[in-house]
Design a protein around this motif. Structure first.
Motif, PDB file in Angstrom:
ATOM      1  N   HIS A   1      -7.945   7.766  -7.085  1.00 20.52           N
ATOM      2  CA  HIS A   1      -7.403   6.734  -6.205  1.00 20.52           C
ATOM      3  C   HIS A   1      -6.606   5.668  -6.944  1.00 20.52           C
ATOM      4  N   ARG A   2      -6.932   5.402  -8.170  1.00 17.86           N
ATOM      5  CA  ARG A   2      -6.157   4.385  -8.888  1.00 17.86           C
ATOM      6  C   ARG A   2      -4.718   4.845  -9.099  1.00 17.86           C
ATOM      7  N   ASP A   3      -4.548   6.117  -9.406  1.00 15.83           N
ATOM      8  CA  ASP A   3      -3.192   6.661  -9.525  1.00 15.83           C
ATOM      9  C   ASP A   3      -2.503   6.688  -8.166  1.00 15.83           C
ATOM     10  N   LEU A   4      -3.255   7.073  -7.124  1.00 21.19           N
ATOM     11  CA  LEU A   4      -2.682   7.117  -5.775  1.00 21.19           C
ATOM     12  C   LEU A   4      -2.301   5.735  -5.275  1.00 21.19           C
ATOM     13  N   PHE A   5      -3.149   4.733  -5.563  1.00 16.99           N
ATOM     14  CA  PHE A   5      -2.854   3.362  -5.144  1.00 16.99           C
ATOM     15  C   PHE A   5      -1.564   2.858  -5.781  1.00 16.99           C
ATOM     16  N   ILE A   6      -1.436   3.073  -7.084  1.00 18.76           N
ATOM     17  CA  ILE A   6      -0.231   2.607  -7.780  1.00 18.76           C
ATOM     18  C   ILE A   6       0.996   3.364  -7.284  1.00 18.76           C
ATOM     19  N   GLY A   7       0.877   4.698  -7.224  1.00 19.25           N
ATOM     20  CA  GLY A   7       2.002   5.508  -6.770  1.00 19.25           C
ATOM     21  C   GLY A   7       2.408   5.186  -5.344  1.00 19.25           C
ATOM     22  N   GLY A   8       1.414   5.035  -4.448  1.00 22.20           N
ATOM     23  CA  GLY A   8       1.720   4.712  -3.058  1.00 22.20           C
ATOM     24  C   GLY A   8       2.368   3.350  -2.904  1.00 22.20           C
ATOM     25  N   SER A   9       1.884   2.360  -3.646  1.00 24.25           N
ATOM     26  CA  SER A   9       2.463   1.007  -3.570  1.00 24.25           C
ATOM     27  C   SER A   9       3.901   1.004  -4.057  1.00 24.25           C
ATOM     28  N   LEU A  10       4.162   1.690  -5.174  1.00 27.85           N
ATOM     29  CA  LEU A  10       5.529   1.739  -5.704  1.00 27.85           C
ATOM     30  C   LEU A  10       6.458   2.495  -4.762  1.00 27.85           C
ATOM     31  N   LEU A  11       5.978   3.588  -4.172  1.00 31.75           N
ATOM     32  CA  LEU A  11       6.790   4.327  -3.215  1.00 31.75           C
ATOM     33  C   LEU A  11       7.104   3.470  -1.982  1.00 31.75           C
ATOM     34  N   ALA A  12       6.113   2.705  -1.521  1.00 32.51           N
ATOM     35  CA  ALA A  12       6.325   1.842  -0.356  1.00 32.51           C
ATOM     36  C   ALA A  12       7.367   0.772  -0.653  1.00 32.51           C
ATOM     37  N   ILE A  13       7.248   0.136  -1.808  1.00 33.49           N
ATOM     38  CA  ILE A  13       8.224  -0.900  -2.192  1.00 33.49           C
ATOM     39  C   ILE A  13       9.604  -0.292  -2.324  1.00 33.49           C
ATOM     40  N   LEU A  14       9.681   0.889  -2.934  1.00 33.12           N
ATOM     41  CA  LEU A  14      10.961   1.570  -3.117  1.00 33.12           C
ATOM     42  C   LEU A  14      11.613   1.880  -1.774  1.00 33.12           C
ATOM     43  N   LEU A  15      10.840   2.413  -0.843  1.00 31.76           N
ATOM     44  CA  LEU A  15      11.382   2.760   0.475  1.00 31.76           C
ATOM     45  C   LEU A  15      11.808   1.522   1.258  1.00 31.76           C
ATOM     46  N   LEU A  16      10.996   0.461   1.177  1.00 34.38           N
ATOM     47  CA  LEU A  16      11.320  -0.761   1.919  1.00 34.38           C
ATOM     48  C   LEU A  16      12.589  -1.425   1.393  1.00 34.38           C
TER      49      LEU A  16
END
Length: 322
Positions: free
Chosen positions: A266-281
């Motif tokens: 989950h720590r990898d998923l949390f970081i990856g998901g947050s960065l993907l969200a910021i990138l998309l936004l």
């Protein structure tokens, strides 16, 4: 070499570079050297993107782990419908001109508080009394969402047309008019809750194996799920109160994170998901402002893209099973 680039750390580094690149492009494009203007106007939006992206990734990934279903998001509990219901009630009884004129901090905290209470009530009254039955919880959430939507629709129909026009501006996600006071408070709350989920990542890794395995490995699943629901409700409440409801963002970034990161940690998923969200936004807002010339909004782009991604995900899963 191929295995080297499949490491989560390398993928996170690639995402960090991509996020930094798109952020610099968004801040500097067509500023004509006026950096102070860009930082004042676009910097506030950028901070909102960061906080909303973190909230969407952490809350959705945790919720999907808890429900053992990658198609569900926290919004299925009716939290978005509750936000619309609260806003409609406030505009109907207090008046939009008065609420927008005051720009009161009390309205912001009221939205967050009601969403936390909703999450806690669902956890306390349903999870424990139903023998930890998550399917019953989700069913009640859908029913409550329909109930809130029905009352909101009725009040909007009998509402003064001018008040209704003002209300519509509050019911759609908007990153252009983020209040600086709300931004600081929401940001601190989102970061604090995200840190809590970060600390609980090992327990989430175990919960990912299933409730029975988690119990055998020493986790009090019932209490842990109750805490998770409260934290998730608070994250969604802060994010929604800050910019408005963004339904499909969490679903998109969570599932993209699973596919891109290729890990259950989950720590990898949390970081990856947050960065993907910021990138998309940030990328989406850049396209809205510079390509579409503000003829549409970021929320519409996200909902449209999310709907297509959702349907494609269902078709893909169906083909894999057949």
């Amino acid at each position: 070499m191929k295995k080297y680039f499949q490491r989560p750390a390398i993928k996170i580094l690639v995402l960090i570079l991509a996020v930094l690149g798109i952020c610099l492009l968004y801040l500097s494009y067509k500023t004509y050297g006026n950096w102070a203007f860009a930082l004042e106007l676009r910097g506030k939006k950028l901070l909102a993107f960061v906080f909303v992206g973190i909230a969407a990734a952490f809350s959705t990934i945790s919720f999907q782990t808890m429900t053992q279903n990658h198609f569900l998001t926290p919004n299925i509990l009716g939290l978005d419908s509750l936000y619309v219901f609260v806003q409609t009630l406030l505009f109907f009884f207090l008046g939009g001109q008065q609420l927008l004129g005051k720009d009161s901090m009390g309205t912001f905290f009221l939205n967050v508080l009601l969403m936390v209470i909703a999450g806690f009530s669902l956890a306390k009254l349903l999870l424990k009394r139903s023998g930890n039955d998550l399917f019953l919880l989700l069913m009640i959430g859908i029913i409550l969402g329909t109930f809130f939507n029905s009352i909101s629709t009725f009040l909007q129909v009998v509402m003064d047309p001018n008040e209704y026009d003002l209300l519509q501006g509050k019911l759609f996600a908007s990153f252009g008019n983020v209040n600086s006071q709300y931004l600081i408070i929401a940001g601190l709350g989102i970061v604090g809750l995200a840190l809590f989920l970060w600390v609980q990542s090992p327990a989430l890794d175990v919960l990912h194996l299933g409730n029975d395995q988690a119990v055998n490995l020493g986790i009090n699943v019932s209490s842990f799920q109750t805490i998770l629901l409260i934290v998730i409700s608070a994250l969604v409440g802060l994010s929604t109160s800050l910019v408005g409801p963004v339904t499909f963002l969490g679903f998109i970034v969570a599932n993209m994170s699973y596919q891109f990161m290729g890990t259950y940690r989950h720590r990898d998923l949390f970081i990856g998901g947050s960065l993907l969200a910021i990138l998309l936004l940030v990328l989406g807002q850049f396209l809205v402002e510079q390509i579409f010339q503000l003829n549409t909004t970021l929320s519409i782009v996200i909902e449209f893209g999310g709907g297509i991604y959702f349907v494609g995900k269902i078709i893909s899963e169906r083909k894999q099973r057949t």
